[in-house]
Design an enzyme around this catalytic site. Structure first.
Site, PDB file in Angstrom:
ATOM      1  N   CYS A 109       0.819  -1.222   0.000  1.00 21.43           N
ATOM      2  CA  CYS A 109       0.000   0.000   0.000  1.00 21.43           C
ATOM      3  C   CYS A 109       0.851   1.270   0.000  1.00 21.43           C
ATOM      4  O   CYS A 109       0.533   2.226  -0.707  1.00 21.43           O
ATOM      5  CB  CYS A 109      -0.970  -0.008   1.173  1.00 21.43           C
ATOM      6  SG  CYS A 109      -0.218   0.127   2.812  1.00 21.43           S
ATOM      7  N   HIS A 225      -2.088   1.572   7.190  1.00 17.91           N
ATOM      8  CA  HIS A 225      -2.385   1.698   5.755  1.00 17.91           C
ATOM      9  C   HIS A 225      -2.001   3.086   5.259  1.00 17.91           C
ATOM     10  O   HIS A 225      -2.023   4.063   6.019  1.00 17.91           O
ATOM     11  CB  HIS A 225      -3.879   1.455   5.521  1.00 17.91           C
ATOM     12  CG  HIS A 225      -4.241   1.274   4.078  1.00 17.91           C
ATOM     13  ND1 HIS A 225      -3.660   0.308   3.284  1.00 17.91           N
ATOM     14  CD2 HIS A 225      -5.127   1.927   3.293  1.00 17.91           C
ATOM     15  CE1 HIS A 225      -4.191   0.372   2.063  1.00 17.91           C
ATOM     16  NE2 HIS A 225      -5.070   1.349   2.048  1.00 17.91           N
ATOM     17  N   ASP A 243      -8.486   4.532  -1.830  1.00 18.17           N
ATOM     18  CA  ASP A 243      -7.853   3.347  -1.253  1.00 18.17           C
ATOM     19  C   ASP A 243      -7.172   2.522  -2.343  1.00 18.17           C
ATOM     20  O   ASP A 243      -7.816   2.046  -3.279  1.00 18.17           O
ATOM     21  CB  ASP A 243      -8.910   2.500  -0.543  1.00 18.17           C
ATOM     22  CG  ASP A 243      -8.309   1.523   0.448  1.00 18.17           C
ATOM     23  OD1 ASP A 243      -7.227   0.976   0.162  1.00 18.17           O
ATOM     24  OD2 ASP A 243      -8.915   1.314   1.515  1.00 18.17           O
TER      25      ASP A 243
END
Length: 503
Positions: A109, A225, A243
């Protein structure tokens, strides 16, 4: 953050009764860094941090968002988008949407977010991605952290900021206060974050905000994240999180204060809260063309990110180390010919397409004058003669496609050289079109690289002799180019990143 958000823990933990119980049921979270960032050899040594137990392999296909978040493509999400668009707080959405990507691996990520943002900011990585193209992806962001450090600690908030800076972004980090200490800083941090989100979302410039937060604080499965913010809805005080783990959660609207709580959540690997990072492209004075009233410059250099410069220096040094000493006058080849062949072969082994971007014409008239004056410098003249011979009968590892013929000055190589190219022809000259500039680039290289090419071009008085040859207003611009190249292509002892984060 270091705890890998989308790998085994993200899916396996989701099968448990709650996200908190899922985190406690795991002995270690996968870490957020690409296995191949630091090369194939290191990738083979480290375990697969995205692996899951056989019982969970391929078990999940996306997840439903908690009720507090609004899916971007839902009816309500579209209303929020439309209202924010009309209010002018979705300006940065479009540059990010152009580059929106799904992370290639469950633990990528941070790397995917950074690659997405750097490409959105239109930062030239100055390194080859694939084929003829220069581009950022998850695999070419390594710079300031070694493989052992990454294997030990993953990709933390500080390391993300360091990687962003090394790869050409002006990155300003804002760490959240510790939610457990109740020191009164939460309100100020929230207001600063809201103000920055509002300003960035309204900006016509290319600038972005990346948040590093705990998914658990938002009621999502997973842990730390990274993702960019793609817009702001004023009335609901919500931010659009783009995202990058789209296989798990879609882009969604989340309450700004919930995101703040996620940033204040302490990262267990660093024992510090997370935060947000504001990013824009670094503007180097070397990128700017001469303006009225400024000193006239014959050549200019593009901005080269520190990571790319270190990589170029290492690649060229390695290619030169692999070169044989070559013959000298004893076998009939003069020293300048040996030096020139070593230089051109090394460029071909390194990244010729990227080296070809390093010198660009800023003023055609000034370039004419500089190259004409350098024609009286014996070493430059002899190297040009060697260059002409090397590219007209290449072979031996020299790809003539990368090296154009001499354009501004032509043989015979004696006395003052006549200017062969017209002013109109020189406007488009650069290393891809003007052979003399490859000779000049060699002479402007830092000492450790010139010495690796040949003692012939490593004389201590070279800079002084070139300054005497060009004289007048051109000596200082050439010396400035030499100093810039010295910083861009550092010696081995200076390649350690100065922005490496505290552990």
């Amino acid at each position: 953050a270091p705890a890998g958000p989308e790998a085994a823990g993200g899916s396996a933990g989701a099968a448990a009764s709650s996200s908190s119980s899922s985190s406690s049921s795991l002995t270690a979270w996968p870490r957020d860094i690409g296995a191949m960032v630091f090369g194939e050899a290191h990738a083979k040594e480290r375990p697969d941090l995205g692996a899951v137990s056989p019982g969970y392999a391929g078990r999940f296909y996306q997840r439903a968002l908690p009720a507090a978040q609004v899916p971007f493509a839902s009816h309500e999400g579209r209303i929020l988008f439309r209202e924010a668009l009309l209010a002018g707080t979705m300006e940065n959405y479009f540059i990010l949407a152009e580059q929106f990507r799904t992370q290639d691996e469950p633990t990528f990520c941070g790397l995917s977010t950074l690659a997405m943002v750097l490409n959105s900011l239109r930062i030239d990585p100055m390194r080859t991605w694939k084929g003829a193209w220069r581009w950022f992806n998850e695999q070419n962001l390594g710079c300031c952290t070694g493989p052992e450090q990454v294997r030990e600690a993953g990709l933390s908030f500080d390391m993300f900021k360091c990687l962003a800076s090394c790869n050409g972004a002006d990155a300003v980090a804002h760490r959240a206060p510790d939610a457990g200490k109740f020191n009164g800083e939460e309100e100020a941090f929230t207001e600063a974050f809201r103000a920055s989100v509002r300003a960035t979302s309204r900006s016509q410039e290319r600038e972005c905000i990346v948040v590093c937060y705990s998914r658990e604080a938002l009621g999502q499965s997973g842990a730390g994240h990274f993702s960019p913010i793609g817009g702001y809805h004023e009335e609901s005080d919500s931010v659009l999180i783009l995202d990058v783990a789209r296989f798990k959660y879609p882009p969604h609207w989340a309450r700004l204060e919930d995101v703040v709580q996620g940033m204040m959540n302490v990262d267990p690997d660093t024992s510090r809260p997370r935060g947000w990072i504001y990013l824009r492209s670094l503007q180097s004075s070397a990128q700017q063309l001469s303006k009225p009233g400024d000193q006239i410059l014959p050549l200019r250099m593009p901005y080269v990110p520190a990571a790319a410069g270190r990589r170029l220096s290492e690649a060229l040094a390695l290619a030169l180390a692999e070169e044989t000493a070559g013959c000298t006058g004893a076998c009939g080849e003069v020293d300048t010919m040996t030096a020139m062949r070593r230089w051109l072969r090394a460029v071909c082994k390194a990244e010729p397409q990227v080296f070809g971007q390093l010198l660009r014409v800023a003023n055609a008239t000034a370039l004419h004058e500089v190259l004409t004056r350098l024609g009286s410098f014996p070493l430059f003249r002899e190297l040009c003669e060697a260059y002409e011979s090397a590219v007209t009968s290449p072979g031996n590892g020299i790809n003539a496609d990368f090296f154009p013929p001499l354009q501004v000055l032509e043989p015979p190589y004696r006395g003052p050289w006549p200017v062969a190219a017209r002013e109109a022809d020189v406007e488009d000259l650069g290393l891809a079109a003007c052979g003399e500039l490859w000779v000049l680039l060699l002479l402007l290289l830092p000492q450790h690289l010139r010495g690796a090419v040949s003692e012939t071009v490593a004389e201590p008085g070279l800079a002084r002799d070139m300054a005497r040859a060009v004289r007048g207003p051109w000596a200082l611009p050439l010396e400035a180019l030499r100093e810039t190249l010295g910083q861009m292509l550092p010696a081995p002892e200076a390649r350690r990143c100065s922005q490496s984060p505290r552990r």
